[in-house]
Design an enzyme around this catalytic site. Structure first.
Site, PDB file in Angstrom:
ATOM      1  N   SER A 131       0.845  -1.192   0.000  1.00  0.00           N
ATOM      2  CA  SER A 131       0.000   0.000   0.000  1.00  0.00           C
ATOM      3  C   SER A 131       0.875   1.235   0.000  1.00  0.00           C
ATOM      4  O   SER A 131       1.994   1.217   0.533  1.00  0.00           O
ATOM      5  CB  SER A 131      -0.888  -0.005   1.254  1.00  0.00           C
ATOM      6  N   TYR A 144      -2.429   0.163  10.682  1.00  0.00           N
ATOM      7  CA  TYR A 144      -2.339  -0.368   9.315  1.00  0.00           C
ATOM      8  C   TYR A 144      -1.048   0.095   8.638  1.00  0.00           C
ATOM      9  O   TYR A 144      -0.329  -0.709   8.030  1.00  0.00           O
ATOM     10  CB  TYR A 144      -3.555   0.078   8.510  1.00  0.00           C
TER      11      TYR A 144
END
Length: 244
Positions: A131, A144
């Site tokens: 990501s 995250y």
């Protein structure tokens, strides 16, 4: 790697990017795809080349059993992931640990079990779906982002360790994709099928890193600059997204 006639395993294949990886692999002529999920009964692919398989990143025994079944794999796609929204200071430690256990320890567990299998089939390839948040954080992404940062550098580390057995290790980085995980995000989203196309095109070209979208490319280029300037830009972009 050309995926035609390859045998692949995809984690988190029941929805989102994982499901699209399975579909794209089938379209490109993969001879078999192990589609894995914590609950394989949720998989609904209508193709005899798809083999449903249980794999839970938080259950080491399920990883061992999946590797014992899928001993013919030449391409491993690590896509499974979660997002808890936990902050690093304010969030529950159990949720923060679950993020790290999933993205770092769980993914590493799968790679450790499957790397001898890849070696036995000429090296093959590992794809880790990462990501843009591997490189920065926003409010609500603390756990995250930290877990994805760990997974990103783990990807770099295993690339070096598996080079000797001829395994190509690719990191795929993107901003928000149009999936259930990003349902609450109102900014621009990339088509998940585009993620899979770019990744597999990258494998064919031998690319060890695939940056899918312009947002992620901007984040990467900003890392060499002043972080205060970068985070001011991020704050402005987030404010614009929230005002829509």
């Amino acid at each position: 790697m050309n995926v035609t006639d390859q045998i692949a395993l995809v984690t988190g294949a029941n929805r989102g990017i994982g499901r699209h990886f399975v579909l794209e692999l089938l379209e490109r002529g993969a001879s078999k795809v192990y589609a894995t999920a914590r609950r394989p009964e949720t998989l609904d692919f209508d193709d005899s080349r798809v083999v449903p398989l249980r794999l839970d990143l938080l259950d080491h025994q399920s990883v061992v059993e999946a590797a014992a079944t899928a001993r013919d794999v030449s391409l491993l796609v690590n896509n499974a992931g979660i997002t808890t929204g936990a902050g690093l200071v304010t969030g529950e430690l159990a949720e923060i640990r679950r993020e790290m256990d999933t993205h770092f320890w769980g993914t590493l567990d799968v790679i450790r079990e499957f790397s001898p299998i890849l070696a036995a089939h000429g090296g093959g390839a590992v794809v880790n779906v990462l990501s843009a948040l591997s490189w920065f954080a926003v409010p609500g992404s603390g756990a995250y982002s930290a877990a994805k940062a760990a997974e990103w550098n783990m990807t770099n580390g295993i690339r070096l360790e598996l080079a000797a057995q001829g395994t190509l290790v690719q990191g795929v980085l993107l901003g928000a994709a149009d999936t259930d995980m990003a349902a609450g995000y109102d900014g621009p989203k990339v088509d998940p099928r585009e993620v899979t196309r770019r990744s597999l095109d990258g494998l064919a070209a031998g690319s060890i890193e695939v940056v899918v979208d312009d947002w992620t490319a901007m984040v990467k280029s900003a890392l060499a600059g002043d972080p205060a300037v970068f985070y001011a830009q991020v704050a402005e972009l987030l404010a614009g997204a929230l005002s829509r």
